[in-house]
Design a protein around this motif. Structure first.
Motif, PDB file in Angstrom:
ATOM      1  N   SER A 123       0.805  -1.215   0.000  1.00  0.00           N
ATOM      2  CA  SER A 123       0.000   0.000   0.000  1.00  0.00           C
ATOM      3  C   SER A 123       0.843   1.271   0.000  1.00  0.00           C
ATOM      4  O   SER A 123       0.386   2.318  -0.448  1.00  0.00           O
ATOM      5  N   LYS A 124       2.072   1.204   0.482  1.00  0.00           N
ATOM      6  CA  LYS A 124       2.926   2.394   0.512  1.00  0.00           C
ATOM      7  C   LYS A 124       3.302   2.855  -0.891  1.00  0.00           C
ATOM      8  O   LYS A 124       3.643   4.007  -1.090  1.00  0.00           O
ATOM      9  N   LEU A 125       3.243   1.969  -1.872  1.00  0.00           N
ATOM     10  CA  LEU A 125       3.618   2.314  -3.242  1.00  0.00           C
ATOM     11  C   LEU A 125       2.440   2.845  -4.053  1.00  0.00           C
ATOM     12  O   LEU A 125       2.622   3.330  -5.160  1.00  0.00           O
ATOM     13  N   GLY A 126       1.246   2.741  -3.509  1.00  0.00           N
ATOM     14  CA  GLY A 126       0.063   3.264  -4.185  1.00  0.00           C
ATOM     15  C   GLY A 126      -0.404   2.387  -5.331  1.00  0.00           C
ATOM     16  O   GLY A 126       0.198   1.356  -5.639  1.00  0.00           O
ATOM     17  N   PRO A 127      -1.468   2.814  -6.002  1.00  0.00           N
ATOM     18  CA  PRO A 127      -2.066   2.019  -7.072  1.00  0.00           C
ATOM     19  C   PRO A 127      -1.140   1.782  -8.266  1.00  0.00           C
ATOM     20  O   PRO A 127      -1.334   0.844  -9.019  1.00  0.00           O
ATOM     21  N   GLN A 128      -0.141   2.634  -8.455  1.00  0.00           N
ATOM     22  CA  GLN A 128       0.769   2.457  -9.585  1.00  0.00           C
ATOM     23  C   GLN A 128       1.898   1.472  -9.277  1.00  0.00           C
ATOM     24  O   GLN A 128       2.674   1.114 -10.156  1.00  0.00           O
ATOM     25  N   GLY A 129       2.003   1.018  -8.036  1.00  0.00           N
ATOM     26  CA  GLY A 129       3.040   0.067  -7.654  1.00  0.00           C
ATOM     27  C   GLY A 129       2.776  -1.307  -8.229  1.00  0.00           C
ATOM     28  O   GLY A 129       1.690  -1.602  -8.731  1.00  0.00           O
ATOM     29  N   PRO A 130       3.770  -2.189  -8.164  1.00  0.00           N
ATOM     30  CA  PRO A 130       3.601  -3.535  -8.694  1.00  0.00           C
ATOM     31  C   PRO A 130       2.628  -4.361  -7.861  1.00  0.00           C
ATOM     32  O   PRO A 130       2.424  -4.090  -6.681  1.00  0.00           O
ATOM     33  N   THR A 131       2.032  -5.346  -8.504  1.00  0.00           N
ATOM     34  CA  THR A 131       1.141  -6.273  -7.814  1.00  0.00           C
ATOM     35  C   THR A 131       1.617  -7.701  -8.078  1.00  0.00           C
ATOM     36  O   THR A 131       2.303  -7.975  -9.057  1.00  0.00           O
ATOM     37  N   PHE A 132       1.236  -8.565  -7.182  1.00  0.00           N
ATOM     38  CA  PHE A 132       1.503  -9.993  -7.307  1.00  0.00           C
ATOM     39  C   PHE A 132       0.145 -10.672  -7.395  1.00  0.00           C
ATOM     40  O   PHE A 132      -0.740 -10.397  -6.582  1.00  0.00           O
ATOM     41  N   THR A 133      -0.042 -11.536  -8.370  1.00  0.00           N
ATOM     42  CA  THR A 133      -1.306 -12.237  -8.537  1.00  0.00           C
ATOM     43  C   THR A 133      -1.072 -13.737  -8.475  1.00  0.00           C
ATOM     44  O   THR A 133      -0.159 -14.251  -9.118  1.00  0.00           O
ATOM     45  N   ALA A 134      -1.900 -14.414  -7.688  1.00  0.00           N
ATOM     46  CA  ALA A 134      -1.819 -15.870  -7.565  1.00  0.00           C
ATOM     47  C   ALA A 134      -3.195 -16.463  -7.850  1.00  0.00           C
ATOM     48  O   ALA A 134      -4.215 -15.901  -7.439  1.00  0.00           O
ATOM     49  N   ALA A 135      -3.212 -17.577  -8.546  1.00  0.00           N
ATOM     50  CA  ALA A 135      -4.465 -18.308  -8.743  1.00  0.00           C
ATOM     51  C   ALA A 135      -4.953 -18.787  -7.380  1.00  0.00           C
ATOM     52  O   ALA A 135      -4.154 -19.081  -6.488  1.00  0.00           O
ATOM     53  N   ALA A 136      -6.253 -18.865  -7.214  1.00  0.00           N
ATOM     54  CA  ALA A 136      -6.828 -19.245  -5.921  1.00  0.00           C
ATOM     55  C   ALA A 136      -6.282 -20.567  -5.381  1.00  0.00           C
ATOM     56  O   ALA A 136      -5.938 -20.641  -4.197  1.00  0.00           O
ATOM     57  N   PRO A 137      -6.168 -21.628  -6.183  1.00  0.00           N
ATOM     58  CA  PRO A 137      -5.633 -22.879  -5.631  1.00  0.00           C
ATOM     59  C   PRO A 137      -4.190 -22.728  -5.123  1.00  0.00           C
ATOM     60  O   PRO A 137      -3.836 -23.278  -4.084  1.00  0.00           O
ATOM     61  N   ALA A 138      -3.377 -21.967  -5.833  1.00  0.00           N
ATOM     62  CA  ALA A 138      -1.988 -21.750  -5.397  1.00  0.00           C
ATOM     63  C   ALA A 138      -1.960 -20.935  -4.105  1.00  0.00           C
ATOM     64  O   ALA A 138      -1.172 -21.219  -3.194  1.00  0.00           O
ATOM     65  N   TRP A 139      -2.806 -19.922  -4.002  1.00  0.00           N
ATOM     66  CA  TRP A 139      -2.857 -19.102  -2.788  1.00  0.00           C
ATOM     67  C   TRP A 139      -3.327 -19.936  -1.598  1.00  0.00           C
ATOM     68  O   TRP A 139      -2.774 -19.835  -0.503  1.00  0.00           O
ATOM     69  N   ASN A 140      -4.319 -20.776  -1.805  1.00  0.00           N
ATOM     70  CA  ASN A 140      -4.814 -21.639  -0.728  1.00  0.00           C
ATOM     71  C   ASN A 140      -3.735 -22.606  -0.262  1.00  0.00           C
ATOM     72  O   ASN A 140      -3.598 -22.866   0.946  1.00  0.00           O
ATOM     73  N   ALA A 141      -2.950 -23.137  -1.196  1.00  0.00           N
ATOM     74  CA  ALA A 141      -1.848 -24.032  -0.821  1.00  0.00           C
ATOM     75  C   ALA A 141      -0.787 -23.267  -0.020  1.00  0.00           C
ATOM     76  O   ALA A 141      -0.265 -23.793   0.965  1.00  0.00           O
ATOM     77  N   PHE A 142      -0.483 -22.042  -0.426  1.00  0.00           N
ATOM     78  CA  PHE A 142       0.463 -21.218   0.308  1.00  0.00           C
ATOM     79  C   PHE A 142      -0.030 -20.972   1.733  1.00  0.00           C
ATOM     80  O   PHE A 142       0.711 -21.119   2.699  1.00  0.00           O
ATOM     81  N   LEU A 143      -1.294 -20.593   1.876  1.00  0.00           N
ATOM     82  CA  LEU A 143      -1.852 -20.333   3.213  1.00  0.00           C
ATOM     83  C   LEU A 143      -1.833 -21.586   4.082  1.00  0.00           C
ATOM     84  O   LEU A 143      -1.511 -21.515   5.271  1.00  0.00           O
ATOM     85  N   ALA A 144      -2.167 -22.731   3.508  1.00  0.00           N
ATOM     86  CA  ALA A 144      -2.152 -23.976   4.275  1.00  0.00           C
ATOM     87  C   ALA A 144      -0.745 -24.268   4.769  1.00  0.00           C
ATOM     88  O   ALA A 144      -0.553 -24.668   5.923  1.00  0.00           O
ATOM     89  N   HIS A 145       0.249 -24.055   3.930  1.00  0.00           N
ATOM     90  CA  HIS A 145       1.634 -24.282   4.335  1.00  0.00           C
ATOM     91  C   HIS A 145       2.056 -23.256   5.382  1.00  0.00           C
ATOM     92  O   HIS A 145       2.710 -23.612   6.370  1.00  0.00           O
ATOM     93  N   ALA A 146       1.698 -21.997   5.201  1.00  0.00           N
ATOM     94  CA  ALA A 146       2.078 -20.938   6.141  1.00  0.00           C
ATOM     95  C   ALA A 146       1.486 -21.193   7.532  1.00  0.00           C
ATOM     96  O   ALA A 146       2.113 -20.883   8.537  1.00  0.00           O
ATOM     97  N   ARG A 147       0.308 -21.756   7.588  1.00  0.00           N
ATOM     98  CA  ARG A 147      -0.317 -22.045   8.888  1.00  0.00           C
ATOM     99  C   ARG A 147       0.403 -23.137   9.657  1.00  0.00           C
ATOM    100  O   ARG A 147       0.297 -23.209  10.873  1.00  0.00           O
ATOM    101  N   THR A 148       1.144 -23.984   8.971  1.00  0.00           N
ATOM    102  CA  THR A 148       1.862 -25.062   9.642  1.00  0.00           C
ATOM    103  C   THR A 148       3.273 -24.664  10.061  1.00  0.00           C
ATOM    104  O   THR A 148       3.920 -25.390  10.803  1.00  0.00           O
TER     105      THR A 148
END
Length: 66
Positions: free
Chosen positions: A40-65
């Protein structure tokens, strides 16, 4: 229909404004098909990272462990 993402601040961002992560969901009912992340410090013109929902869910499951 508005195709622009609606950004929200992560609940894990600190209240000092130094570590602010924002996310936006790209919906395809009934669940999001992608998650967009930005600093958010870079504002709307800053870079974004996009992940497909299944990949994001796998990341979250791993991060929780960790």
């Amino acid at each position: 229909m508005n195709s622009r993402p609606i950004w929200f601040k992560s609940s894990y961002s600190d209240s000092e404004g130094s570590n602010c992560l924002e996310a936006a969901l790209d919906w395809r009912e009934p669940t999001p098909r992608a998650i967009h992340i930005r600093d958010s410090k870079l504002g709307p013109q800053g870079p974004t990272f996009t992940a497909a929902a299944p990949a994001w869910n796998a990341f979250l499951a791993h991060a929780r462990t960790a």
